[in-house]
Design a protein around this motif. Structure first.
Motif, PDB file in Angstrom:
ATOM      1  N   THR A  58       0.746  -1.138   0.005  1.00 24.65           N
ATOM      2  CA  THR A  58      -0.064   0.043   0.118  1.00 24.65           C
ATOM      3  C   THR A  58       0.995   1.410  -0.078  1.00 24.65           C
ATOM      4  O   THR A  58       0.502   2.329  -0.657  1.00 24.65           O
ATOM      5  CB  THR A  58      -0.843   0.030   1.336  1.00 24.65           C
ATOM      6  OG1 THR A  58      -1.924  -1.068   1.224  1.00 24.65           O
ATOM      7  CG2 THR A  58      -1.725   1.169   1.295  1.00 24.65           C
ATOM      8  N   THR A  60       3.753   1.515  -1.280  1.00 27.42           N
ATOM      9  CA  THR A  60       4.244   1.692  -2.778  1.00 27.42           C
ATOM     10  C   THR A  60       3.396   2.546  -3.574  1.00 27.42           C
ATOM     11  O   THR A  60       3.793   2.952  -4.620  1.00 27.42           O
ATOM     12  CB  THR A  60       4.628   0.233  -3.414  1.00 27.42           C
ATOM     13  OG1 THR A  60       3.741  -0.279  -3.594  1.00 27.42           O
ATOM     14  CG2 THR A  60       5.797  -0.258  -2.444  1.00 27.42           C
ATOM     15  N   LYS A  61       2.095   2.868  -3.053  1.00 29.66           N
ATOM     16  CA  LYS A  61       1.324   3.414  -4.075  1.00 29.66           C
ATOM     17  C   LYS A  61       1.075   5.122  -3.614  1.00 29.66           C
ATOM     18  O   LYS A  61       0.063   5.872  -4.023  1.00 29.66           O
ATOM     19  CB  LYS A  61      -0.091   2.927  -4.074  1.00 29.66           C
ATOM     20  CG  LYS A  61      -0.095   1.457  -4.463  1.00 29.66           C
ATOM     21  CD  LYS A  61      -1.267   0.722  -4.221  1.00 29.66           C
ATOM     22  CE  LYS A  61      -1.239  -0.759  -4.472  1.00 29.66           C
ATOM     23  NZ  LYS A  61      -2.561  -1.713  -4.215  1.00 29.66           N
ATOM     24  N   ARG A  68       7.727   5.519  -0.845  1.00 30.43           N
ATOM     25  CA  ARG A  68       7.608   4.507  -2.095  1.00 30.43           C
ATOM     26  C   ARG A  68       8.996   3.671  -1.959  1.00 30.43           C
ATOM     27  O   ARG A  68       9.002   2.405  -2.050  1.00 30.43           O
ATOM     28  CB  ARG A  68       7.164   5.069  -3.409  1.00 30.43           C
ATOM     29  CG  ARG A  68       5.892   5.653  -3.384  1.00 30.43           C
ATOM     30  CD  ARG A  68       5.738   6.114  -4.679  1.00 30.43           C
ATOM     31  NE  ARG A  68       5.215   5.373  -5.986  1.00 30.43           N
ATOM     32  CZ  ARG A  68       5.144   5.589  -7.143  1.00 30.43           C
ATOM     33  NH1 ARG A  68       5.567   6.704  -7.292  1.00 30.43           N
ATOM     34  NH2 ARG A  68       4.917   4.567  -7.949  1.00 30.43           N
ATOM     35  N   HIS A  96       0.781  -5.548  -9.723  1.00 35.18           N
ATOM     36  CA  HIS A  96       1.212  -4.215  -9.097  1.00 35.18           C
ATOM     37  C   HIS A  96       2.682  -3.806  -9.568  1.00 35.18           C
ATOM     38  O   HIS A  96       2.934  -2.657 -10.085  1.00 35.18           O
ATOM     39  CB  HIS A  96       1.212  -4.224  -7.781  1.00 35.18           C
ATOM     40  CG  HIS A  96       1.571  -2.677  -6.833  1.00 35.18           C
ATOM     41  ND1 HIS A  96       1.106  -1.559  -7.494  1.00 35.18           N
ATOM     42  CD2 HIS A  96       2.271  -2.731  -5.991  1.00 35.18           C
ATOM     43  CE1 HIS A  96       1.429  -0.677  -6.618  1.00 35.18           C
ATOM     44  NE2 HIS A  96       2.394  -1.037  -5.756  1.00 35.18           N
ATOM     45  N   SER A  99       2.872  -2.493 -12.951  1.00 31.55           N
ATOM     46  CA  SER A  99       1.995  -1.099 -13.176  1.00 31.55           C
ATOM     47  C   SER A  99       2.991  -0.056 -12.848  1.00 31.55           C
ATOM     48  O   SER A  99       3.070   0.995 -13.426  1.00 31.55           O
ATOM     49  CB  SER A  99       0.865  -0.933 -12.084  1.00 31.55           C
ATOM     50  OG  SER A  99       0.183   0.075 -12.171  1.00 31.55           O
ATOM     51  N   ILE A 100       3.846  -0.388 -11.776  1.00 28.08           N
ATOM     52  CA  ILE A 100       4.616   0.600 -11.279  1.00 28.08           C
ATOM     53  C   ILE A 100       6.027   0.863 -12.377  1.00 28.08           C
ATOM     54  O   ILE A 100       6.355   2.036 -12.744  1.00 28.08           O
ATOM     55  CB  ILE A 100       5.584   0.406  -9.945  1.00 28.08           C
ATOM     56  CG1 ILE A 100       4.451   0.166  -8.868  1.00 28.08           C
ATOM     57  CG2 ILE A 100       6.723   1.178  -9.564  1.00 28.08           C
ATOM     58  CD1 ILE A 100       5.212  -0.248  -7.740  1.00 28.08           C
ATOM     59  N   THR A 104       6.003   4.747 -13.422  1.00 26.32           N
ATOM     60  CA  THR A 104       6.822   5.413 -12.925  1.00 26.32           C
ATOM     61  C   THR A 104       8.015   6.337 -13.737  1.00 26.32           C
ATOM     62  O   THR A 104       8.289   6.053 -14.814  1.00 26.32           O
ATOM     63  CB  THR A 104       7.696   4.485 -11.751  1.00 26.32           C
ATOM     64  OG1 THR A 104       8.589   5.758 -11.057  1.00 26.32           O
ATOM     65  CG2 THR A 104       8.647   3.797 -12.397  1.00 26.32           C
TER      66      THR A 104
END
Length: 308
Positions: A58, A60-61, A68, A96, A99-100, A104
């Motif tokens: 969590t 990291t979001k 992060r 996840h 997605s990063i 990013t």
């Protein structure tokens, strides 16, 4: 620090990371990162704490990049324990991480995510998970973009994942061979060429990768340019790839005979290269000598003087 005190510290830190104060979160995460950096027992104790993995994911979001980075650092530390790799690499976590990587713009976050993926993929049972989750395609796509500080980490992660046959197939279908050849040939990526060639060598272990290399335009000429370069690691990788090409494709052997410098470059490496490079160069020279005696292959008459 005693186990009892360590448990108390972990409990205190986990309470602080869920506070509304970014400073308190940062201090707590720095403590957790410190105690899990080198001690496997500390990592196990933290991982056994209820809800810790979901809490770190969590974090990291969050909007704060330092939070992060610290959360990803702790997850990476935990992944260093072999017995924690399987549980950490659940599909939700992998999606996840994908997605990063896709979103990013932070080089440090990209490096940490790639390092975490690489660490988790070192457990062979996890490799298939990354293939199913689409990580192979994400990595190939990222490598195909402009060079960045995380490029080495991207390549290292791909190298680990494609050791699983199914992921090799996915990588080839995603255009990995073309992308990696592009990195090898790019003027701004010379320092990445060795790692890219290592990944190509891994892909060439399977038919899909080897056939894609054989179909690559001017592949023998590209490998010759690598052999003429300065990086010995790259020369070793190029020579290994050429050996596989020569074993499977008479066309590649013919292409080598058509390149005037090919034999002389191999002869030079066989004398002045590293131990591994010398070995590979001599194997290539032997294959070319054998091929020059084959009536089905039009051997270059300039070859024999270089080998004798």
């Amino acid at each position: 620090m005693s186990v009892t005190r360590l448990r108390e510290t972990i409990t205190e830190c986990l309470a602080d990371v869920q506070s509304d104060s970014v400073d308190a979160q940062q201090k707590a995460l720095q403590t957790l990162a410190s105690i899990t950096k080198v001690n496997p027992q500390n990592r196990s104790l933290l991982a056994q704490t209820d809800g810790v993995i979901s809490t770190l994911l969590t974090l990291t979001k969050t909007a704060s990049s330092i939070i992060r980075i610290l959360a990803l650092s702790i997850l990476f530390n935990l992944s260093l324990n072999p017995d924690l790799k399987w549980n950490l690499a659940d599909m939700e976590t992998i999606h996840h991480l994908n997605s990063i990587m896709l979103t990013t713009s932070s080089p440090e976050i990209s490096r940490l995510v790639c390092s975490l993926i690489c660490s988790l993929a070192m457990l062979d049972k996890n490799k298939a998970k990354f293939g199913v989750a689409g990580t192979v395609q994400v990595l190939v796509g990222a490598i195909s973009g402009p060079r960045c500080p995380a490029s080495h980490h991207l390549l290292s992660s791909l190298a680990e994942i494609v050791q699983f046959h199914g992921n090799c197939t996915l990588a080839v279908r995603s255009g990995a061979v073309e992308v990696l050849i592009g990195v090898v040939e790019s003027t701004d990526g010379e320092d990445l060429a060795g790692t890219s060639l290592a990944v190509l060598g891994l892909l060439a272990r399977f038919n899909e990768g080897l056939n894609a290399l054989i179909r690559t335009n001017q592949i023998v000429s590209s490998m010759l340019n690598v052999l003429k370069g300065r990086c010995m690691l790259s020369k070793e990788g190029a020579a290994e790839i050429l050996l596989r090409l020569f074993d499977e494709s008479e066309g590649c052997v013919r292409d080598a005979f058509r390149l005037p410098e090919f034999s002389s470059v191999l002869a030079d490496i066989s004398v002045r290269g590293s131990s591994k490079a010398r070995e590979k160069a001599n194997q290539l020279l032997k294959k070319m000598m054998e091929a020059s005696l084959d009536p089905c292959i039009d051997g270059n008459s300039l070859f024999l003087p270089w080998y004798q």
